[in-house]
Design a protein around this motif. Structure first.
Motif, PDB file in Angstrom:
ATOM      1  N   CYS A  30       0.845  -1.184   0.000  1.00  0.00           N
ATOM      2  CA  CYS A  30       0.000   0.000   0.000  1.00  0.00           C
ATOM      3  C   CYS A  30       0.886   1.242   0.000  1.00  0.00           C
ATOM      4  O   CYS A  30       1.865   1.311   0.739  1.00  0.00           O
ATOM      5  N   CYS A  31       0.538   2.194  -0.832  1.00  0.00           N
ATOM      6  CA  CYS A  31       1.278   3.442  -0.932  1.00  0.00           C
ATOM      7  C   CYS A  31       0.332   4.584  -0.562  1.00  0.00           C
ATOM      8  O   CYS A  31      -0.829   4.585  -0.953  1.00  0.00           O
ATOM      9  N   TYR A  32       0.833   5.534   0.192  1.00  0.00           N
ATOM     10  CA  TYR A  32       0.045   6.707   0.569  1.00  0.00           C
ATOM     11  C   TYR A  32       0.523   7.914  -0.215  1.00  0.00           C
ATOM     12  O   TYR A  32       1.701   8.269  -0.178  1.00  0.00           O
ATOM     13  N   MET A  33      -0.407   8.500  -0.937  1.00  0.00           N
ATOM     14  CA  MET A  33      -0.147   9.693  -1.719  1.00  0.00           C
ATOM     15  C   MET A  33      -0.662  10.893  -0.917  1.00  0.00           C
ATOM     16  O   MET A  33      -1.783  10.868  -0.404  1.00  0.00           O
ATOM     17  N   VAL A  34       0.152  11.924  -0.812  1.00  0.00           N
ATOM     18  CA  VAL A  34      -0.226  13.161  -0.138  1.00  0.00           C
ATOM     19  C   VAL A  34       0.020  14.281  -1.136  1.00  0.00           C
ATOM     20  O   VAL A  34       1.113  14.381  -1.697  1.00  0.00           O
ATOM     21  N   ASN A  35      -0.995  15.076  -1.373  1.00  0.00           N
ATOM     22  CA  ASN A  35      -0.907  16.152  -2.369  1.00  0.00           C
ATOM     23  C   ASN A  35      -0.493  15.616  -3.741  1.00  0.00           C
ATOM     24  O   ASN A  35       0.277  16.243  -4.460  1.00  0.00           O
ATOM     25  N   GLY A  36      -0.975  14.426  -4.073  1.00  0.00           N
ATOM     26  CA  GLY A  36      -0.691  13.823  -5.370  1.00  0.00           C
ATOM     27  C   GLY A  36       0.714  13.273  -5.527  1.00  0.00           C
ATOM     28  O   GLY A  36       1.126  12.913  -6.624  1.00  0.00           O
ATOM     29  N   LYS A  37       1.473  13.199  -4.423  1.00  0.00           N
ATOM     30  CA  LYS A  37       2.854  12.727  -4.471  1.00  0.00           C
ATOM     31  C   LYS A  37       3.028  11.538  -3.526  1.00  0.00           C
ATOM     32  O   LYS A  37       2.471  11.528  -2.427  1.00  0.00           O
ATOM     33  N   MET A  38       3.823  10.563  -3.968  1.00  0.00           N
ATOM     34  CA  MET A  38       4.084   9.424  -3.101  1.00  0.00           C
ATOM     35  C   MET A  38       4.791   9.914  -1.844  1.00  0.00           C
ATOM     36  O   MET A  38       5.796  10.622  -1.921  1.00  0.00           O
ATOM     37  N   CYS A  39       4.255   9.511  -0.692  1.00  0.00           N
ATOM     38  CA  CYS A  39       4.778   9.984   0.583  1.00  0.00           C
ATOM     39  C   CYS A  39       5.405   8.846   1.390  1.00  0.00           C
ATOM     40  O   CYS A  39       6.527   8.953   1.852  1.00  0.00           O
ATOM     41  N   MET A  40       4.644   7.773   1.554  1.00  0.00           N
ATOM     42  CA  MET A  40       5.113   6.631   2.328  1.00  0.00           C
ATOM     43  C   MET A  40       4.252   5.430   1.996  1.00  0.00           C
ATOM     44  O   MET A  40       3.245   5.567   1.317  1.00  0.00           O
ATOM     45  N   GLY A  41       4.653   4.269   2.471  1.00  0.00           N
ATOM     46  CA  GLY A  41       3.856   3.093   2.177  1.00  0.00           C
ATOM     47  C   GLY A  41       4.302   1.890   2.981  1.00  0.00           C
ATOM     48  O   GLY A  41       5.225   1.967   3.797  1.00  0.00           O
ATOM     49  N   ILE A  42       3.643   0.791   2.726  1.00  0.00           N
ATOM     50  CA  ILE A  42       3.951  -0.473   3.382  1.00  0.00           C
ATOM     51  C   ILE A  42       4.374  -1.450   2.294  1.00  0.00           C
ATOM     52  O   ILE A  42       3.649  -1.666   1.324  1.00  0.00           O
ATOM     53  N   LYS A  89       4.190   4.805  19.235  1.00  0.00           N
ATOM     54  CA  LYS A  89       3.535   5.852  18.440  1.00  0.00           C
ATOM     55  C   LYS A  89       4.536   6.969  18.132  1.00  0.00           C
ATOM     56  O   LYS A  89       4.562   7.513  17.028  1.00  0.00           O
ATOM     57  N   LYS A  90       5.387   7.281  19.106  1.00  0.00           N
ATOM     58  CA  LYS A  90       6.401   8.327  18.917  1.00  0.00           C
ATOM     59  C   LYS A  90       7.357   7.947  17.781  1.00  0.00           C
ATOM     60  O   LYS A  90       7.741   8.796  16.977  1.00  0.00           O
ATOM     61  N   ASP A  91       7.741   6.662  17.718  1.00  0.00           N
ATOM     62  CA  ASP A  91       8.605   6.193  16.626  1.00  0.00           C
ATOM     63  C   ASP A  91       7.923   6.408  15.280  1.00  0.00           C
ATOM     64  O   ASP A  91       8.512   6.956  14.343  1.00  0.00           O
ATOM     65  N   LEU A  92       6.667   5.969  15.164  1.00  0.00           N
ATOM     66  CA  LEU A  92       5.938   6.121  13.904  1.00  0.00           C
ATOM     67  C   LEU A  92       5.750   7.591  13.566  1.00  0.00           C
ATOM     68  O   LEU A  92       5.940   8.004  12.412  1.00  0.00           O
ATOM     69  N   ASP A  93       5.420   8.400  14.558  1.00  0.00           N
ATOM     70  CA  ASP A  93       5.224   9.832  14.325  1.00  0.00           C
ATOM     71  C   ASP A  93       6.487  10.495  13.776  1.00  0.00           C
ATOM     72  O   ASP A  93       6.404  11.419  12.962  1.00  0.00           O
ATOM     73  N   TYR A  94       7.647  10.043  14.228  1.00  0.00           N
ATOM     74  CA  TYR A  94       8.904  10.586  13.707  1.00  0.00           C
ATOM     75  C   TYR A  94       8.981  10.384  12.196  1.00  0.00           C
ATOM     76  O   TYR A  94       9.265  11.307  11.438  1.00  0.00           O
ATOM     77  N   TRP A  95       8.723   9.145  11.754  1.00  0.00           N
ATOM     78  CA  TRP A  95       8.822   8.830  10.328  1.00  0.00           C
ATOM     79  C   TRP A  95       7.737   9.518   9.523  1.00  0.00           C
ATOM     80  O   TRP A  95       8.003  10.025   8.424  1.00  0.00           O
ATOM     81  N   VAL A  96       6.532   9.575  10.045  1.00  0.00           N
ATOM     82  CA  VAL A  96       5.446  10.279   9.354  1.00  0.00           C
ATOM     83  C   VAL A  96       5.823  11.750   9.184  1.00  0.00           C
ATOM     84  O   VAL A  96       5.675  12.322   8.104  1.00  0.00           O
ATOM     85  N   GLY A  97       6.344  12.356  10.241  1.00  0.00           N
ATOM     86  CA  GLY A  97       6.751  13.761  10.177  1.00  0.00           C
ATOM     87  C   GLY A  97       7.842  14.002   9.154  1.00  0.00           C
ATOM     88  O   GLY A  97       7.801  14.983   8.401  1.00  0.00           O
TER      89      GLY A  97
END
Length: 113
Positions: A30-42, A89-97
């Motif tokens: 799964c890929c997450y697009m943000v503002n039409g751009k690839m951002c992150m995924g699994i 959650k803090k670990d994941l939030d770091y990467w999301v940020g």
């Protein structure tokens, strides 16, 4: 299960507050697009992060982070993060940020006609 669905649920929840986030299923993950751009995924059991070249070397020093190798070559600006680096959650939030910060300056791929 082609990819880690629990991790995907965590990412989906972390991005839920953003408008216009799009989930695309490709390459067996799964890929997450943000503002039409690839951002992150699994991808399989890993979080795939598009963080850009400036954050690349420092990110590789974090627990669970490895370079993303595609067609035999490392992709500078992209990393994989294993569950060892995503325990809280803090670990994941770091990467999301990190991904969202780069997303603002990333270029969208050209649309196919």
């Amino acid at each position: 299960m082609a990819y880690n669905e629990k991790l995907n649920d965590r990412v989906r929840e972390a991005l839920a507050h953003l408008p216009g986030v799009e989930e695309k299923y490709m390459f067996g993950g799964c890929c997450y697009m943000v503002n039409g751009k690839m951002c992150m995924g699994i991808a399989n059991e890993f979080l795939m992060c598009r963080i850009g070249p400036a954050a690349y070397e420092q990110a590789l020093e974090r627990k669970g982070c490895t370079e993303m190798v595609f067609t035999g070559k490392p992709m500078k600006g992209y990393v994989y993060v294993s569950e060892d680096g995503l325990k809280t959650k803090k670990d994941l939030d770091y990467w999301v940020g990190l991904c969202l910060a780069f997303n603002k300056e990333a270029k969208a791929s050209k649309k196919k006609k």
